[in-house]
Design an enzyme around this catalytic site. Structure first.
Site, mmCIF file in Angstrom:
data_model
loop_
_atom_site.group_PDB
_atom_site.id
_atom_site.type_symbol
_atom_site.label_atom_id
_atom_site.label_comp_id
_atom_site.label_asym_id
_atom_site.label_seq_id
_atom_site.Cartn_x
_atom_site.Cartn_y
_atom_site.Cartn_z
ATOM 1 N N ASP A 175 -13.550 -0.681 -0.010
ATOM 2 C CA ASP A 175 -14.139 -1.896 0.567
ATOM 3 C C ASP A 175 -13.843 -2.042 2.057
ATOM 4 O O ASP A 175 -14.745 -2.320 2.849
ATOM 5 C CB ASP A 175 -13.634 -3.150 -0.162
ATOM 6 C CG ASP A 175 -14.339 -3.329 -1.506
ATOM 7 O OD1 ASP A 175 -15.323 -2.607 -1.768
ATOM 8 O OD2 ASP A 175 -13.891 -4.190 -2.291
ATOM 9 N N ARG A 223 0.558 -11.889 1.824
ATOM 10 C CA ARG A 223 -0.668 -12.274 2.536
ATOM 11 C C ARG A 223 -0.431 -13.126 3.783
ATOM 12 O O ARG A 223 -1.039 -12.865 4.819
ATOM 13 C CB ARG A 223 -1.664 -12.963 1.580
ATOM 14 C CG ARG A 223 -2.200 -12.042 0.477
ATOM 15 C CD ARG A 223 -2.769 -10.747 1.032
ATOM 16 N NE ARG A 223 -3.419 -9.914 0.023
ATOM 17 C CZ ARG A 223 -2.903 -8.775 -0.481
ATOM 18 N NH1 ARG A 223 -1.707 -8.364 -0.095
ATOM 19 N NH2 ARG A 223 -3.570 -8.063 -1.364
ATOM 20 N N ASP A 236 -6.428 -14.305 -2.875
ATOM 21 C CA ASP A 236 -6.042 -13.704 -1.598
ATOM 22 C C ASP A 236 -6.915 -14.193 -0.437
ATOM 23 O O ASP A 236 -6.432 -14.378 0.670
ATOM 24 C CB ASP A 236 -6.067 -12.174 -1.696
ATOM 25 C CG ASP A 236 -4.909 -11.647 -2.543
ATOM 26 O OD1 ASP A 236 -3.874 -12.345 -2.611
ATOM 27 O OD2 ASP A 236 -5.032 -10.569 -3.134
ATOM 28 N N SER A 251 -7.537 -2.660 -10.337
ATOM 29 C CA SER A 251 -7.362 -3.133 -8.971
ATOM 30 C C SER A 251 -5.868 -3.332 -8.768
ATOM 31 O O SER A 251 -5.221 -4.072 -9.524
ATOM 32 C CB SER A 251 -8.117 -4.445 -8.783
ATOM 33 O OG SER A 251 -7.590 -5.115 -7.665
HETATM 34 N N1 ARG Z 1 -3.044 -12.551 -9.253
HETATM 35 C C1 ARG Z 1 -2.125 -12.169 -8.242
HETATM 36 C C2 ARG Z 1 -2.147 -13.168 -7.121
HETATM 37 O O1 ARG Z 1 -3.055 -13.910 -6.999
HETATM 38 C C3 ARG Z 1 -2.345 -10.766 -7.786
HETATM 39 C C4 ARG Z 1 -3.510 -10.518 -6.899
HETATM 40 C C5 ARG Z 1 -3.718 -9.075 -6.697
HETATM 41 N N2 ARG Z 1 -4.571 -8.843 -5.594
HETATM 42 C C6 ARG Z 1 -5.349 -7.762 -5.469
HETATM 43 N N3 ARG Z 1 -6.017 -7.667 -4.384
HETATM 44 N N4 ARG Z 1 -5.441 -6.861 -6.412
HETATM 45 O O2 ARG Z 1 -1.225 -13.220 -6.352
#
Ligand code: ARG
Length: 415
Positions: free
Chosen positions: A14, A94, A123, A174
């Site tokens: 991506d 993040r 995110d 992912s």
């Molecule tokens: N559910 C978790 C969170 O919101 C993990 C997110 C994982 N992110 C990803 N881009 N695969 O913090």
């Protein structure tokens, strides 16, 4: 000369496609920024790839130390565990990434920042809100939220533009990693009834295959920060890496959670967080010994608030600073050591000690040396129970005539 955008670049499909797309759609020159928060990748290969795909500049920043000291450890001191399960690895990384995007954008004179998040997750919220807090006028572009391409269309776009499609695209999961943990989603995991196949786990041994002998580990804390393992001083990054390895080998730190996302979706999340599991447990054990009952009760409320803040992208909100001030103050006597036993997926506390311990042997013991004055208890109970007695005399206790009366009274057995 075109305007510039700083893109958080992971090297994946991506964000690689985004480099081309940002040029095509917005005529922006892309500065790719890859951030090392302990995700153990080949960063120079990622940098080369960014340039090959068309970035005008590719930067790599190792921020592991800042991540641990300014994000992970404050969260540990706060006992931050979202919904009692998730140690917030992705969520903590993040805001730091957003901060770096903003810093580089200012240094490079870029008019925008960009990230690869879709429009369904948490995110995107964390990036956008953090950037808003740090640079309210900076434009934010989220290509994958805008372009409306399916996975297949994204791959086709990549092929058309000579962007290498990583083999990992065939991986059904992912994945996001940093020192504090690995987050795994998608593929078969989207069926919450299906046990996660073993190939999702790369940080932890399955408990079945973990060593048959337990391992003991002693963690030393100073003011709520872990500083030694088995008596040996370590910096935060090394300490966490070491514990990830050690606890992972014993199958500790696998989490399977149905999680409430901020955008309203319930999602099934798998995490591997060996060091976080051990440290959060050890930290709580030490607090149980060094904080008063009322401090502990109040701190639990703060922990819930603090976890929600992190999860919901409010790291840079002023309320977090306020809570941090409280948490810091609460940690002034959280110094000492905790001993844990790692065995086949379990991590149990087996010992704790502190120079500031509130545990008093002479008060607790039932043996010789007991200094607790039992004769004071009846008077205490007399007053403690006074409101209950008073009320029961005027307003019959419901259970006195309710469910208990249908049950035959329990009589002590005659011995
Ligand atoms: N559910 C978790 C969170 O919101 C993990 C997110 C994982 N992110 C990803 N881009 N695969 O913090």
């Amino acid at each position: 000369m075109s305007d510039k955008v700083v893109l958080a670049y992971s090297g994946g499909l991506d964000t690689s496609v985004a480099i081309k797309w940002l040029k095509e759609k917005y005529n922006l020159d892309v500065i790719a920024l890859t951030i090392d928060v302990g995700n153990e990748r080949d960063f120079s290969a990622i940098q080369q790839k960014a340039l090959k795909v068309g970035a005008v500049k590719a930067l790599v920043k190792d921020v592991k130390e800042a991540f641990v000291n300014h994000y992970v450890f404050p969260a540990l001191q706060a006992d931050a565990l979202y919904e009692g399960q998730y140690s917030l690895a992705t969520a903590l990384s993040r805001p730091l990434m957003a901060k770096l995007l903003v810093d580089v954008a200012l240094e490079e004179g870029a008019s925008a920042v960009a990230h690869g998040c879709t429009g369904k997750g948490n995110d995107q919220v964390r990036f956008d809100v953090a950037v808003n807090a740090l640079a309210p006028d900076l434009k934010i572009i989220a290509p994958a939220r805008e372009w409306g391409m399916t996975r297949e269309e994204t791959i086709a776009y990549a092929q058309k533009h000579d962007i290498p499609v990583p083999i990992t695209v065939s991986s059904p999961y992912s994945i996001d990693e940093c020192l504090w943990g690995k987050s795994i989603e998608c593929g078969v995991l989207e069926d919450p009834w299906v046990e996660p196949p073993d190939d999702v786990f790369t940080w932890t041994k399955s408990p079945e295959q973990a060593p048959d002998k337990p391992q003991y580990v002693e963690i030393g804390f100073e003011k709520g920060i872990p500083v030694t393992i088995d008596g040996q001083k370590m910096d935060g990054v090394t300490l966490i890496q070491h514990l990830n390895e050690l606890a992972g080998k014993h199958g500790v730190g696998r989490i399977d959670h149905i999680e409430n996302r901020l955008v309203g979706i319930k999602s099934r999340e798998i995490y591997e967080a060996p060091a976080a599991t051990v440290l959060l447990q050890a930290h709580q054990a030490l607090q149980a010994m060094t904080l008063s009952k009322s401090q502990l009760r109040f701190k639990q409320k703060v922990a819930t608030e603090y976890s929600d803040l992190i999860y919901n992208g409010l790291w840079f909100a002023l309320l977090r600073q306020d809570l941090t001030a409280y948490v810091n103050s609460s940690q002034r006597f959280v110094t000492g050591a905790v001993r844990l036993k790692l065995f086949k997926g379990n991590c149990s506390i087996v010992g704790r000690k502190s120079p500031f311990s509130l545990y008093s042997f002479s008060l607790a013991t039932y043996d010789k040396g007991d200094q607790f004055d039992q004769s004071a208890s009846p008077g205490f109970i007399h007053l403690w129970g006074l409101p209950v007695r008073t009320q029961a005399q005027v307003q019959p206790t419901p259970q006195a005539e309710g469910p208990l009366s249908i049950m035959p009274p329990q009589r002590p057995e005659k011995g």
